[in-house]
Motif scaffolding. Sequence first.
Motif, PDB file in Angstrom:
ATOM      1  N   ARG A 222       0.878  -1.102  -0.116  1.00  0.00           N
ATOM      2  CA  ARG A 222       0.045   0.022  -0.048  1.00  0.00           C
ATOM      3  C   ARG A 222       0.908   1.337  -0.005  1.00  0.00           C
ATOM      4  O   ARG A 222       0.206   2.495  -0.051  1.00  0.00           O
ATOM      5  CB  ARG A 222      -0.721  -0.264   1.459  1.00  0.00           C
TER       6      ARG A 222
ATOM      7  N   SER B 103       3.848   3.902  -1.479  1.00  0.00           N
ATOM      8  CA  SER B 103       4.237   4.536  -2.628  1.00  0.00           C
ATOM      9  C   SER B 103       5.444   3.489  -3.048  1.00  0.00           C
ATOM     10  O   SER B 103       6.109   3.105  -2.426  1.00  0.00           O
ATOM     11  CB  SER B 103       4.430   5.949  -2.426  1.00  0.00           C
TER      12      SER B 103
ATOM     13  N   TRP C 237       8.871   4.506  -1.142  1.00  0.00           N
ATOM     14  CA  TRP C 237       8.716   3.675   0.115  1.00  0.00           C
ATOM     15  C   TRP C 237       8.804   2.296   0.239  1.00  0.00           C
ATOM     16  O   TRP C 237       9.400   1.497   0.939  1.00  0.00           O
ATOM     17  CB  TRP C 237       7.774   4.108   1.044  1.00  0.00           C
ATOM     18  N   ARG C 238       8.229   1.634  -1.015  1.00  0.00           N
ATOM     19  CA  ARG C 238       8.257   0.258  -1.263  1.00  0.00           C
ATOM     20  C   ARG C 238       9.866  -0.344  -1.156  1.00  0.00           C
ATOM     21  O   ARG C 238      10.031  -1.298  -0.751  1.00  0.00           O
ATOM     22  CB  ARG C 238       7.544  -0.265  -2.332  1.00  0.00           C
TER      23      ARG C 238
END
Length: 277
Positions: free
Chosen positions: A92, A94, A97-98
């Motif tokens: 979930r 962005s 950030w993943r």
Amino acid sequence: MKKEQKPELLATAPSLLWLVLFVLVPVVTIFAIAFRPALPAGGIGEGWSLDAVRALGDPSYPALFVRTILISALATLGCLALGLPAAYAMARLSPAWRSRMLLLVIVPFWTNFVIRVFAWQQILHAQGYVASFLRSLHIIGENDRLLGNTGAVVIVSTYTYLPFAILPLFAAAEKFDFGLLDAARDLGAKPLRAFFSVFVPGIRQGIITAFLVVFIPMLGSYVVPDMVGGTGTQMIGNKIAQRNFTDRNLPEAAALSGALALLVLAPMFLRRKEKTA
């Protein structure tokens, strides 16, 4: 052989050669050694013998196999229980950030496996901070120990194999259509129910992959039970290592390894039989 089949053959040849050399040949060698006699001074004798196979009838081995399956299953369930929410949360995020979170999952691989297990040995030590904190809360007694039991083996194994579970779960969650969760909540489903009724079935293949990636290596684990477990937490891997390095009884070690391999392959063959029936 048809001309159009040559590119396919050339493309699959490296993988096939790898499987033959590093999977098929070692497995056949192990099964062959299991039917050889053991020398009194250690090693493999000449000729053929069923002594190593008969040794599997030792009354202590069934309990060892059951304990191995139980500990492996508990550690696998622990990895899935922690990995599912982690994969959901990562999917979930962005894209930027993943990548950062995925890096944090992979970071433990940069440290030697034995060093990480040794660190847990210090964390769970009887005089360590964790044990002292639990005693201050009267959760454990003065003579209770966090090491040398099944709980310690399961906890450390879960920590060790958790990245292996998160990666396939995240790969499946990344492709999941989260609009389905919004639709489920619009129809009156609570968030938790939507998670288990929509998200979990939606990444079923990732869950199966994570289960296999954790459960199968766990069956042969021996470092974790050896370092944080006790005599009552020995697994098949510990017995194989003992027969191989201490007793120098290579045929019996091979027989145990063969039995472990059949234990791993049995569910696969049963499932294949059900599909063809």
